[in-house]
Structure formats: structure tokens, C-alpha cells
Scaffold this motif. Structure first.
Motif, PDB file in Angstrom:
ATOM      1  N   CYS A 199       8.972   8.064   7.088  1.00 20.35           N
ATOM      2  CA  CYS A 199      10.254   7.603   7.641  1.00 20.35           C
ATOM      3  C   CYS A 199      11.432   8.067   6.795  1.00 20.35           C
ATOM      4  O   CYS A 199      12.511   8.327   7.320  1.00 20.35           O
ATOM      5  CB  CYS A 199      10.294   6.068   7.717  1.00 20.35           C
ATOM      6  N   LYS A 206      12.990   9.289  10.252  1.00 22.59           N
ATOM      7  CA  LYS A 206      13.091   8.413  11.406  1.00 22.59           C
ATOM      8  C   LYS A 206      14.532   7.935  11.515  1.00 22.59           C
ATOM      9  O   LYS A 206      15.144   7.558  10.517  1.00 22.59           O
ATOM     10  CB  LYS A 206      12.153   7.218  11.242  1.00 22.59           C
ATOM     11  N   SER A 209      16.631   5.532   9.043  1.00 20.41           N
ATOM     12  CA  SER A 209      15.983   5.386   7.734  1.00 20.41           C
ATOM     13  C   SER A 209      16.668   6.314   6.730  1.00 20.41           C
ATOM     14  O   SER A 209      16.794   7.510   6.979  1.00 20.41           O
ATOM     15  CB  SER A 209      14.495   5.729   7.821  1.00 20.41           C
ATOM     16  N   ASP A 235      16.276  -4.834   9.565  1.00 21.01           N
ATOM     17  CA  ASP A 235      15.379  -3.742   9.927  1.00 21.01           C
ATOM     18  C   ASP A 235      14.943  -3.918  11.379  1.00 21.01           C
ATOM     19  O   ASP A 235      14.671  -5.020  11.839  1.00 21.01           O
ATOM     20  CB  ASP A 235      14.165  -3.702   9.003  1.00 21.01           C
ATOM     21  N   SER A 237      12.688  -4.087  14.476  1.00 17.23           N
ATOM     22  CA  SER A 237      11.288  -4.458  14.741  1.00 17.23           C
ATOM     23  C   SER A 237      10.552  -4.950  13.490  1.00 17.23           C
ATOM     24  O   SER A 237       9.322  -4.886  13.435  1.00 17.23           O
ATOM     25  CB  SER A 237      10.522  -3.274  15.364  1.00 17.23           C
ATOM     26  N   GLN A 238      11.294  -5.412  12.483  1.00 17.72           N
ATOM     27  CA  GLN A 238      10.714  -5.965  11.251  1.00 17.72           C
ATOM     28  C   GLN A 238       9.848  -4.952  10.502  1.00 17.72           C
ATOM     29  O   GLN A 238       8.966  -5.332   9.718  1.00 17.72           O
ATOM     30  CB  GLN A 238       9.885  -7.219  11.542  1.00 17.72           C
ATOM     31  N   GLN A 239      10.092  -3.682  10.706  1.00 15.03           N
ATOM     32  CA  GLN A 239       9.217  -2.677  10.114  1.00 15.03           C
ATOM     33  C   GLN A 239       9.203  -2.755   8.589  1.00 15.03           C
ATOM     34  O   GLN A 239       8.143  -2.783   7.960  1.00 15.03           O
ATOM     35  CB  GLN A 239       9.628  -1.276  10.558  1.00 15.03           C
ATOM     36  N   MET A 240      10.389  -2.811   7.972  1.00 19.48           N
ATOM     37  CA  MET A 240      10.437  -2.848   6.516  1.00 19.48           C
ATOM     38  C   MET A 240       9.960  -4.192   5.966  1.00 19.48           C
ATOM     39  O   MET A 240       9.351  -4.251   4.891  1.00 19.48           O
ATOM     40  CB  MET A 240      11.856  -2.553   6.021  1.00 19.48           C
ATOM     41  N   ASN A 242       7.617  -6.074   7.250  1.00 20.98           N
ATOM     42  CA  ASN A 242       6.157  -6.063   7.307  1.00 20.98           C
ATOM     43  C   ASN A 242       5.564  -5.219   6.181  1.00 20.98           C
ATOM     44  O   ASN A 242       4.543  -5.576   5.585  1.00 20.98           O
ATOM     45  CB  ASN A 242       5.684  -5.546   8.661  1.00 20.98           C
ATOM     46  N   ILE A 243       6.206  -4.092   5.890  1.00 15.60           N
ATOM     47  CA  ILE A 243       5.705  -3.220   4.827  1.00 15.60           C
ATOM     48  C   ILE A 243       5.912  -3.852   3.457  1.00 15.60           C
ATOM     49  O   ILE A 243       4.995  -3.915   2.634  1.00 15.60           O
ATOM     50  CB  ILE A 243       6.395  -1.845   4.902  1.00 15.60           C
TER      51      ILE A 243
END
Length: 271
Positions: A199, A206, A209, A235, A237-240, A242-243
Motif C-alpha cells: 500500500c 494504494k 496511502s 482509515d 474500512s478500518q484497514q490500518m 486492523n493491521i
């Protein structure tokens, strides 16, 4: 006994059954449309009708009635790979004027002498999104929030275009280059962590990002920790979140230290 006699009001069994069903219906309606709405202390209604409409999914908004408390704001920015891809020279010039107010934290050339992000050469879509989020409250900061709240859409686009136009320069506080840690190269597939570069590539990325090379180690570590603790929520869709939640503390330290040690990929200013 004929069917007519069974469903007749003179049949006591039928009359009692209908009465019981009607009573249950009335009690259910009273509970669901009146009792339960008023049991929610955080909601206030101007009238009984407002409570009934709210319970039915048709809230009646009134300027004199406080609205229900809502959760933290989320990012409403809409980005595509072509967002601000071809800014005009006029937009870049307006952004240069506006950016004079940003120099105290982000440096006169877009390279910070403190622990603020380096903005020179950053993707325009990244700066555009973050300024929109600061303005809307999806992301908060004691310095950036008051600055962004009065920016117009055009001013935000102009600032993003200007900083993206600047060449990427070495950081003021470079650290010795470190070997790339496993979390950056491979991620951790079993924990749902993708390689960072998938990303955050410096030449391709992406949408939304940022490239990370040469950014402040303290800043990147603080942002990862904020995502992990859900203190930062802008972030998509909560991507960061979650990571970051799946990363071990030492992996956060390693990723921040590695990217801080890397020189930025030099990209010439576009015409």
C-alpha cells in the motif's frame, strides 16, 4: 359445529383467543413504540408522536430537540487513483501561498525539522484526504484541526497540489539505514498483515496511502500506536486499525525505525 359457528363471537373460545391476541398486540405496540424509546436516556423527544416515529424508523428532527449522541466521525473522503492527478499551475501557485502558514511545522520546503510529517512530494490524494478529515473531525489534532476547519475544498486541493509538486528531499534528521524487517517485507499473513509496501510504495501505492521513507520515526510510531488503540479512526474500512492491532509492539518499532532510515525516492517536480 360449522365453521361459521366456530368463528362467531358467540363462541367463547374464539372470543377469548381474539381478545388475548389483541391484548398481546397492544402491549407489544406500547412497549416497542413508546416505552422502549423513552427508556433510552440519551434520546429526547419533542412529543409522543416523535417517539413513535423514531421507534418506527422515521425520526422527526426538530431544531429545538437535541439529537442523539453519535460515535466518532469517520472519513468521508472519496478517492480514486486519478484524484488531483493533473493539477493546474494556478492551483499549485495558490497552494504555495497557502503553504506559508504550514512552514512552521512542515518546513519552508515541505521537510519538517521536528516530528511533523514531511509533505514535499507526498501524494496529492493523501494530503487532500487528511485535510478533509481534519476539517470534518474524522481526524483530530490540536494544531491541524483549528487550521483545517476554515479551509475550503479548493484551498485543500491547492495545498495538496502544491506539496505533491515539490521534489522529495532527504530528511533533516536521517538515521543510518537499517535492514528491512520481516514485517515490512512479508507482513504476517496468518495475522492478516500485508507487506507495508503493498500500500505504501514510494513509486506506486494504494490511493490515500502515503509514502513513508524518511518520515519521522517518532511520528510513524505514534500513528501506528494510535491506530492500534483506535484513537485514530480515519482509515477507510478500518484497514490500518486492523493491521496495527495485530502488530506486536516490537514490530511497530521496527517498521517505524526502518522507514525513518530510508532516503525518499527522489522524484522530480512535474511540469
Amino acid at each position: 359445529m360449522s365453521a361459521r359457528e366456530i368463528f362467531s363471537s358467540r363462541n367463547p373460545y374464539f372470543a377469548v383467543s381474539v381478545g388475548v391476541v389483541a391484548g398481546i398486540f397492544v402491549l407489544t405496540a406500547l412497549g416497542g413504540l413508546i416505552v422502549l424509546p423513552y427508556a433510552q436516556k440519551e434520546l429526547q423527544f419533542a412529543s409522543l408522536w416523535d417517539a413513535i416515529c423514531s421507534a418506527a424508523g422515521l425520526p422527526q428532527r426538530s431544531a429545538s430537540v437535541p439529537t442523539a449522541k453519535v460515535g466518532p466521525r469517520l472519513s468521508e473522503a472519496v478517492l480514486t487513483p486519478t484524484t488531483l492527478a493533473r493539477p493546474s499551475q494556478e492551483s499549485i501557485g495558490r497552494g504555495a501561498t497557502l503553504a506559508q502558514r504550514c512552514a512552521i511545522c512542515h518546513g519552508p520546503t515541505g521537510i519538517s525539522r521536528a516530528d511533523s510529517p514531511n509533505l514535499a512530494g507526498q501524494y496529492a490524494s493523501v494530503i487532500y484526504k487528511e485535510l478533509l478529515d481534519f476539517r470534518s473531525g474524522a481526524r483530530t489534532n490540536a494544531v491541524m484541526s483549528p487550521f483545517a476547519v476554515n479551509l475550503t475544498d479548493q484551498e485543500i486541493a491547492d495545498l495538496a497540489a502544491y506539496y505533491a509538486y515539490l521534489p522529495r528531499l532527504p530528511a533533516y534528521h536521517p538515521t543510518p539505514q537499517l535492514p528491512r524487517p520481516r514485517i515490512v517485507i512479508y507482513g504476517a499473513p496468518l495475522r492478516g498483515i500485508a507487506p507495508c509496501g503493498s500500500c505504501h510504495g514510494s513509486l506506486d501505492n494504494k490511493a490515500g496511502s502515503p509514502w513513508l521513507e524518511g518520515q519521522s520515526e517518532a511520528y510513524m510510531k505514534a500513528q501506528l500506536q494510535a491506530f492500534a488503540a483506535s484513537e485514530r479512526r480515519n482509515d477507510i474500512s478500518q484497514q490500518m486499525r486492523n493491521i496495527a492491532r495485530a502488530m506486536a509492539p516490537e514490530e511497530i518499532d521496527q517498521a517505524a525505525a526502518y522507514y525513518a532510515s530510508q532516503p525518499p525516492e527522489i522524484v522530480k517536480a512535474t511540469d
